[in-house]
Design a protein around this motif. Structure first.
Motif, mmCIF file in Angstrom:
data_model
loop_
_atom_site.group_PDB
_atom_site.id
_atom_site.type_symbol
_atom_site.label_atom_id
_atom_site.label_comp_id
_atom_site.label_asym_id
_atom_site.label_seq_id
_atom_site.Cartn_x
_atom_site.Cartn_y
_atom_site.Cartn_z
ATOM 1 N N ILE A 58 0.854 -1.181 0.000
ATOM 2 C CA ILE A 58 0.000 0.000 0.000
ATOM 3 C C ILE A 58 0.892 1.234 0.000
ATOM 4 N N VAL A 59 0.599 2.150 -0.919
ATOM 5 C CA VAL A 59 1.387 3.377 -1.026
ATOM 6 C C VAL A 59 0.471 4.590 -1.088
ATOM 7 N N ASP A 60 0.930 5.647 -0.472
ATOM 8 C CA ASP A 60 0.310 6.965 -0.604
ATOM 9 C C ASP A 60 1.109 7.718 -1.651
ATOM 10 N N ILE A 61 0.416 8.358 -2.565
ATOM 11 C CA ILE A 61 1.094 9.199 -3.539
ATOM 12 C C ILE A 61 0.462 10.584 -3.467
ATOM 13 N N ASP A 62 1.257 11.530 -2.981
ATOM 14 C CA ASP A 62 0.824 12.915 -2.889
ATOM 15 C C ASP A 62 1.520 13.737 -3.964
ATOM 16 N N VAL A 63 0.806 14.697 -4.506
ATOM 17 C CA VAL A 63 1.405 15.641 -5.445
ATOM 18 C C VAL A 63 1.278 17.039 -4.860
ATOM 19 N N TYR A 64 2.284 17.834 -5.103
ATOM 20 C CA TYR A 64 2.326 19.217 -4.639
ATOM 21 C C TYR A 64 2.469 20.107 -5.867
ATOM 22 N N ALA A 65 1.634 21.120 -5.944
ATOM 23 C CA ALA A 65 1.632 22.013 -7.099
ATOM 24 C C ALA A 65 1.311 23.429 -6.630
ATOM 25 N N PRO A 66 1.550 24.416 -7.503
ATOM 26 C CA PRO A 66 1.342 25.795 -7.081
ATOM 27 C C PRO A 66 -0.115 26.177 -6.829
ATOM 28 N N ASP A 67 -1.063 25.455 -7.421
ATOM 29 C CA ASP A 67 -2.475 25.783 -7.211
ATOM 30 C C ASP A 67 -3.320 24.516 -7.254
ATOM 31 N N ARG A 68 -4.562 24.664 -6.848
ATOM 32 C CA ARG A 68 -5.489 23.531 -6.749
ATOM 33 C C ARG A 68 -5.689 22.814 -8.082
ATOM 34 N N ALA A 69 -5.893 23.557 -9.136
ATOM 35 C CA ALA A 69 -6.148 22.942 -10.446
ATOM 36 C C ALA A 69 -4.958 22.100 -10.907
ATOM 37 N N ALA A 70 -3.751 22.620 -10.727
ATOM 38 C CA ALA A 70 -2.555 21.873 -11.129
ATOM 39 C C ALA A 70 -2.371 20.625 -10.269
ATOM 40 N N ALA A 71 -2.658 20.731 -8.986
ATOM 41 C CA ALA A 71 -2.534 19.576 -8.095
ATOM 42 C C ALA A 71 -3.530 18.482 -8.473
ATOM 43 N N ILE A 72 -4.751 18.866 -8.745
ATOM 44 C CA ILE A 72 -5.775 17.878 -9.123
ATOM 45 C C ILE A 72 -5.437 17.254 -10.473
#
Length: 129
Positions: A58-72
């Motif tokens: 089981i893995v968690d994969i988080d993404v970090y981006a400058p804004d909500r739209a880019a992160a989603i």
């Protein structure tokens, strides 16, 4: 007994090639805001094995981006990669069979309001080569 695989290293290596626009890592850097987008891959406790060869990781994969739209958008791309492209693939070290999503990608809280985090939780059934 099942031989364990370093799924974080395996996925970081593959994701670095698949997402060349992003920094891919297991731990965050103090300079995160200057390294966006970032994909963080972390194996979490849980999963198991069949006692022979097959492991469920089981893995968690988080993404970090400058804004909500880019992160989603990046989280959706990562979701498609894990649940579609990774399925039935192999490398020199591991064979990934079935993959699945345990928690769909969504915005996750993060204390730095100058960026946004989105992530999902995935399961991978695999065995060493």
């Amino acid at each position: 007994m099942t031989a364990l695989v370093d799924i974080e290293l395996e996925l970081i290596t593959r994701a670095t090639a698949r997402f060349p626009q992003a920094v891919v890592r297991d731990e965050l850097d103090n300079n995160l805001a200057a390294e966006l987008p970032t994909i963080q891959i972390t194996q979490i406790p849980g999963g198991g094995d069949d006692g022979l060869k097959l492991s469920r990781l089981i893995v968690d994969i988080d993404v970090y981006a400058p804004d909500r739209a880019a992160a989603i958008a990046l989280a959706k791309d990562v979701h498609a990669w894990v649940t579609g492209e990774l399925r039935s693939t192999s490398s020199d070290t591991v064979v990934i069979g079935r993959t699945g999503c345990l928690s769909l990608p969504a915005i996750r809280p993060y204390e730095n309001t100058s960026l946004r985090r989105a992530g999902g939780t995935y399961e991978l059934f695999c065995h060493p080569v």
